[in-house]
Structures are given as C-alpha cells and as structure tokens.
Design a protein around this motif. Structure first.
Motif, PDB file in Angstrom:
ATOM      1  N   GLY A 126       0.787  -1.223   0.000  1.00 21.38           N
ATOM      2  CA  GLY A 126       0.000   0.000   0.000  1.00 21.38           C
ATOM      3  C   GLY A 126       0.817   1.270   0.000  1.00 21.38           C
ATOM      4  N   ILE A 127       2.140   1.184  -0.138  1.00 23.61           N
ATOM      5  CA  ILE A 127       2.974   2.381  -0.157  1.00 23.61           C
ATOM      6  C   ILE A 127       2.891   3.019  -1.542  1.00 23.61           C
ATOM      7  CG2 ILE A 127       5.290   3.324   0.135  1.00 23.61           C
ATOM      8  CD1 ILE A 127       5.944   0.975   1.945  1.00 23.61           C
ATOM      9  N   ASP A 128       2.557   4.283  -1.572  1.00 26.06           N
ATOM     10  CA  ASP A 128       2.405   4.988  -2.833  1.00 26.06           C
ATOM     11  C   ASP A 128       3.722   5.016  -3.610  1.00 26.06           C
ATOM     12  OD1 ASP A 128       1.027   6.615  -4.742  1.00 26.06           O
ATOM     13  OD2 ASP A 128       1.997   8.390  -3.876  1.00 26.06           O
ATOM     14  N   LYS A 129       3.684   4.579  -4.855  1.00 27.93           N
ATOM     15  CA  LYS A 129       4.824   4.631  -5.788  1.00 27.93           C
ATOM     16  C   LYS A 129       6.047   3.840  -5.313  1.00 27.93           C
ATOM     17  CE  LYS A 129       3.375   9.088  -7.683  1.00 27.93           C
ATOM     18  NZ  LYS A 129       2.196   9.271  -6.816  1.00 27.93           N
ATOM     19  N   ILE A 130       5.829   2.812  -4.518  1.00 29.13           N
ATOM     20  CA  ILE A 130       6.959   2.028  -4.003  1.00 29.13           C
ATOM     21  C   ILE A 130       7.757   1.401  -5.140  1.00 29.13           C
ATOM     22  CG2 ILE A 130       5.497  -0.011  -3.677  1.00 29.13           C
ATOM     23  CD1 ILE A 130       8.612   1.010  -1.606  1.00 29.13           C
ATOM     24  N   ASP A 131       7.089   1.026  -6.229  1.00 27.47           N
ATOM     25  CA  ASP A 131       7.812   0.406  -7.340  1.00 27.47           C
ATOM     26  C   ASP A 131       8.791   1.382  -8.002  1.00 27.47           C
ATOM     27  OD1 ASP A 131       5.570   1.854  -8.145  1.00 27.47           O
ATOM     28  OD2 ASP A 131       5.249   0.651  -9.947  1.00 27.47           O
ATOM     29  N   LEU A 132       8.387   2.646  -8.142  1.00 23.69           N
ATOM     30  CA  LEU A 132       9.271   3.645  -8.737  1.00 23.69           C
ATOM     31  C   LEU A 132      10.431   3.990  -7.816  1.00 23.69           C
ATOM     32  CD1 LEU A 132       6.714   6.086 -10.408  1.00 23.69           C
ATOM     33  CD2 LEU A 132       8.215   4.442 -11.522  1.00 23.69           C
ATOM     34  N   VAL A 133      10.139   4.109  -6.525  1.00 19.09           N
ATOM     35  CA  VAL A 133      11.203   4.390  -5.554  1.00 19.09           C
ATOM     36  C   VAL A 133      12.243   3.282  -5.592  1.00 19.09           C
ATOM     37  CG1 VAL A 133      11.750   4.604  -3.090  1.00 19.09           C
ATOM     38  CG2 VAL A 133       9.737   5.769  -4.026  1.00 19.09           C
ATOM     39  N   LEU A 134      11.781   2.039  -5.553  1.00 24.70           N
ATOM     40  CA  LEU A 134      12.703   0.908  -5.553  1.00 24.70           C
ATOM     41  C   LEU A 134      13.487   0.829  -6.860  1.00 24.70           C
ATOM     42  CD1 LEU A 134      13.755  -1.592  -4.087  1.00 24.70           C
ATOM     43  CD2 LEU A 134      11.881  -2.889  -5.105  1.00 24.70           C
ATOM     44  N   LEU A 135      12.813   1.061  -7.980  1.00 27.65           N
ATOM     45  CA  LEU A 135      13.476   0.998  -9.281  1.00 27.65           C
ATOM     46  C   LEU A 135      14.675   1.949  -9.341  1.00 27.65           C
ATOM     47  CD1 LEU A 135      13.424  -0.063 -12.244  1.00 27.65           C
ATOM     48  CD2 LEU A 135      12.002   1.933 -12.786  1.00 27.65           C
ATOM     49  N   GLY A 163       4.110  -4.306  -8.203  1.00 26.21           N
ATOM     50  CA  GLY A 163       4.854  -3.917  -9.383  1.00 26.21           C
ATOM     51  C   GLY A 163       6.325  -4.245  -9.285  1.00 26.21           C
ATOM     52  N   ILE A 164       6.671  -5.101  -8.319  1.00 22.15           N
ATOM     53  CA  ILE A 164       8.066  -5.458  -8.078  1.00 22.15           C
ATOM     54  C   ILE A 164       8.302  -6.887  -8.537  1.00 22.15           C
ATOM     55  CG2 ILE A 164       9.870  -5.731  -6.322  1.00 22.15           C
ATOM     56  CD1 ILE A 164       8.299  -3.648  -4.634  1.00 22.15           C
ATOM     57  N   THR A 165       8.902  -7.031  -9.703  1.00 24.10           N
ATOM     58  CA  THR A 165       9.241  -8.341 -10.245  1.00 24.10           C
ATOM     59  C   THR A 165      10.696  -8.312 -10.704  1.00 24.10           C
ATOM     60  OG1 THR A 165       8.597  -7.765 -12.504  1.00 24.10           O
ATOM     61  CG2 THR A 165       6.869  -8.654 -11.064  1.00 24.10           C
ATOM     62  N   GLU A 166      11.232  -9.489 -10.983  1.00 26.15           N
ATOM     63  CA  GLU A 166      12.613  -9.547 -11.457  1.00 26.15           C
ATOM     64  C   GLU A 166      12.766  -8.849 -12.801  1.00 26.15           C
ATOM     65  OE1 GLU A 166      13.505 -13.752 -11.273  1.00 26.15           O
ATOM     66  OE2 GLU A 166      14.363 -13.537  -9.266  1.00 26.15           O
ATOM     67  N   SER A 167      11.758  -8.948 -13.646  1.00 30.11           N
ATOM     68  CA  SER A 167      11.842  -8.313 -14.959  1.00 30.11           C
ATOM     69  C   SER A 167      11.685  -6.798 -14.862  1.00 30.11           C
ATOM     70  CB  SER A 167      10.790  -8.891 -15.905  1.00 30.11           C
ATOM     71  OG  SER A 167       9.490  -8.705 -15.381  1.00 30.11           O
ATOM     72  N   SER A 168      10.766  -6.322 -14.008  1.00 31.01           N
ATOM     73  CA  SER A 168      10.550  -4.875 -13.916  1.00 31.01           C
ATOM     74  C   SER A 168      11.688  -4.166 -13.189  1.00 31.01           C
ATOM     75  CB  SER A 168       9.224  -4.576 -13.212  1.00 31.01           C
ATOM     76  OG  SER A 168       9.256  -4.996 -11.857  1.00 31.01           O
ATOM     77  N   MET A 169      12.339  -4.857 -12.260  1.00 28.77           N
ATOM     78  CA  MET A 169      13.429  -4.257 -11.497  1.00 28.77           C
ATOM     79  C   MET A 169      14.803  -4.617 -12.043  1.00 28.77           C
ATOM     80  SD  MET A 169      11.949  -2.478  -9.118  1.00 28.77           S
ATOM     81  CE  MET A 169      10.261  -2.178  -9.635  1.00 28.77           C
ATOM     82  N   ASP A 170      14.854  -5.649 -12.875  1.00 26.42           N
ATOM     83  CA  ASP A 170      16.101  -6.126 -13.470  1.00 26.42           C
ATOM     84  C   ASP A 170      17.133  -6.532 -12.417  1.00 26.42           C
ATOM     85  OD1 ASP A 170      17.709  -6.844 -15.633  1.00 26.42           O
ATOM     86  OD2 ASP A 170      18.683  -4.880 -15.728  1.00 26.42           O
TER      87      ASP A 170
END
Length: 397
Positions: free
Chosen positions: A32-41, A79-86
């Motif tokens: 539920g953290i807003d934009k966590i996928d972009l921050v992590l990327l 939105g955190i996968t091996e392909s999306s985060m490489d």
C-alpha cells in the motif's frame, strides 16, 4: 522520484565506503505504499550505477501465507518483479538467530540478507495500528520483524504480549550491531495517502531519525473529522490498506491479547462491505467489524487469514462477524444494534477505506457540525441512501 532518490543517496557517507562488486540485499515488502515500485526501481539503478550488485529480499514476516512463492507473488502485486526491477528476487524464508534481548526474545534474521555485503531497508514510517511508542511502523520494524520472516515475526509478537512492542528499539539496536546495515530509505505519505517525503538515513542515525519522522507522519495522517459515530461503513478492508485491514488510528477500535481500545471517533458499530482485490484473500482485521457481507466472507482465503492472525498472536482479528446477503440487510442490522429510537437520528459515516478519507459520505445528523467547520466542504446536496438492483449500496465516488 528519480531526482529525490539520487540526491538523498548522494549525501550519505556510508554509500561512499562501498566497494565495486559488493552485494546489497534490499529489503522491501510493506504493502500500500504509494509509488513504491518507482522508488525501488531508482534505488536499484543508483546501486547498479555504483557497480554494486543488488538483490531484493521480501521483508514481510509471515505474509503471503508464510511461503516464498506467496511473498514473491505479493511483491508482484506491488509492481516489483525480477523483470521490472532487473535484479534477482530472493524470497527464501530461512532465518538465523543473531542473539537474544534481555527479556529473552530471540531475534531471527533472514539468512539470505545476512549473507550479503550490505543491507538496505526501504519502508514507510507511520503510526502502528495496535500500540503507541517512540518507534512504531517503519525501518526498525522491517529490520527486526519483517526480516525475521515468519519464525521471527511469531516470536516477536509472542514477546510483545508481556514486554510490549517497545522492544522494537532494543531489537533494532541488536540488528544494527550484528548485521551489515548500510542505510534505510524512509518514506512518508500525506493525509491523501500520497508519497510526500523520501529520505536516506545512515545506519548510525536510523533509530533517532525515525522517531522524528514518526511525529511528522502523525501530523499528516488523515482522520475522520467527526466523533461519536453510530455506524461507520467501510467499503474495503485489506492488507494493501493496513496491516489489520482497517487502520485503528482511523476507526478508533482495536482488540487482541496485547490490549483493547475504543477511542475517537468512538464508533458504536462498524460495517465492512468488501475485501480489497489487492489483499490477496487475506482478511486479517475483519474481526474488528461488527457486521459484514457474505460476499466478503466468500472472498476470504482462510488459510492466509489464519496464518496472519496466528503469527500476530491475534485470533480476534480473524473472527468472522455476523454477515448478510445484501448491504441493505447489513445496514439494517447495524441500525437495530445501536439502540437508536429513530434511524433519522443515526450518525452514519461511510468511507472507501481507512487510507482514502478526502471524500466521505455522512448522514444529515452531522449537518450542524459540517456548517460550523470551515475545513469541510459539501460536494452534493442531501439525498436518500442509494441501493442498486441487488440491494447493495451504490459506489461512493
């Protein structure tokens, strides 16, 4: 986000001490953290640009059914996968003990994270749902409970029954002293649930800085602007909304073996309509409601719900309340169980969930309070409660 992540990391001396080719275990997992996928990327990109080798470690205790497959699936929903985060995701559940606190609590820690040259925790700092302390939900909790996996989370919750969750600070000090923590990336959200602050914190400052950030989080938190509510209707609960499905800082209601409380906004009855699709069937927290629907009960993954409740030593939150085929029947049951002589006088509030409080629906009993509060704006005229052809409430907004 790319610029903020880059600038806050560049200011840290600890980052400059790393060496080319070293591995970095990045712990994530709070939902539920807003934009966590972009921050992590962009955190991972920064690390790779420094010739470091990051991996992702789910740090979510027993969530996902306490299995590595389940935890990897939960990350995918963020939105955190091996392909999306490489980068590789290493969801193993094995832990090792790094020591015991003076109260006897055994602190477990992810074996895979411990094997890395460095560890970074990424988490939102926010008020916890069941206790108040200088440190609540955030980096320290992720390092001590989340990275403890299912075994560590269970032991931690067992200890909290007698020693309270204030042991998080002592446990965090032990982790800092025994594990290769590089830094923490702290996130804050505003009252709209939107990402509002990103801050990298060096290992030596994580505990003190988190205490200050928690005060900021409390000040920004959204709340229902009324008190003494007869019926609170919540459209959705779920793990993507709160660890207990619905945030007790908003509902004012909590109960389990560590303690019960009923505080502002002092709700008599809570009616929960549906389980969030992103909760993955985990209905932990439904036991805090008085009334629900059969469709929510049918949507539960009982095994995931029970595992979560057992790990948290909180069977109460998995208890299924009285439930009905339609919203109309459920709402009528709430009205009958409030002791009101006339439904017209009922003080009813309806919210989408405890994270989204910008637009809410209320009964006319609040009219005088609305008119006298300059912070509240009405967006529709008064009207009857609307049901669809299946006798369920129409969409809130």
């Amino acid at each position: 986000i790319p610029d903020l992540v880059q600038s806050t990391l560049l200011n840290l001396l600890d980052i400059k001490k790393t060496k080319n080719g070293q591995s970095v275990a990045v712990a994530v997992g709070s939902r539920g953290i807003d934009k966590i996928d972009l921050v992590l990327l962009h955190l991972l990109k920064f690390l790779k640009d420094k010739n470091l080798k990051p991996i992702i470690i789910p740090a979510m205790g027993s969530h996902g059914g306490a299995t590595k497959e389940g935890q990897k699936a939960l990350l995918a929903k963020l939105g955190i996968t091996e392909s999306s985060m490489d980068v590789p995701i290493v969801p193993d559940m094995e832990t090792v003990s790094i020591g015991k606190l003076s109260c006897g609590t055994n602190i477990h820690f992810s074996q895979k994270a411990l094997a890395a040259d460095h560890i970074i925790a990424v988490n939102r700092v926010k008020p916890h749902t069941k206790f108040n302390a200088d440190i609540e939900s955030g980096l320290c909790k992720m390092l001590t409970v989340g990275l403890g996996k299912a075994e560590g989370a269970y032991e931690f919750h067992c200890s909290a029954v007698n020693d309270t969750f204030k042991i998080i600070e002592d446990a965090a000090k032990m982790v800092m002293g025994n594990c290769n923590i590089l830094l923490g990336l702290a996130l804050l959200e505003d009252g709209h649930g939107s990402l509002s602050h990103i801050e990298a914190i060096e290992k030596s400052s994580i505990i003190d800085r988190e205490k200050k950030l928690l005060k900021d989080a409390y000040r920004m938190m959204g709340r229902i602007p009324f008190n003494d509510i007869d019926i609170l209707i919540i459209d959705f609960i779920g793990k993507d909304i709160s660890g207990i499905g619905m945030d007790s800082n908003v509902t004012g209601r909590h109960r389990d073996i560590t303690g019960d409380f009923y505080t502002a906004p002092n709700v008599k009855r809570i009616f929960v309509r549906d389980l969030s699709p992103d909760s993955d069937g985990n209905g932990n927290g439904i036991g805090l409601a008085d009334v629900t629907t059969k469709r929510l009960v049918d949507a539960l993954d009982i095994e995931k719900t029970y595992i979560n409740a057992l790990t948290a030593i909180s069977l109460e939150k998995a208890a299924i309340p009285i439930n009905f085929d339609t919203d109309r029947k459920a709402l009528n049951a709430c009205l009958l169980a409030t002791g009101l002589r006339s439904p017209k006088s009922a003080r009813i509030v309806r919210i989408k969930d405890t994270k989204n409080l910008e637009v809410i629906q209320v009964s006319k009993a609040f009219e005088d309070e609305i008119l006298s509060n300059q912070d509240i704006k009405t967006v529709t005229p008064w009207g009857p409660v609307k049901f669809d052809e299946k006798e369920n409430l129409t969409r809130l907004f």
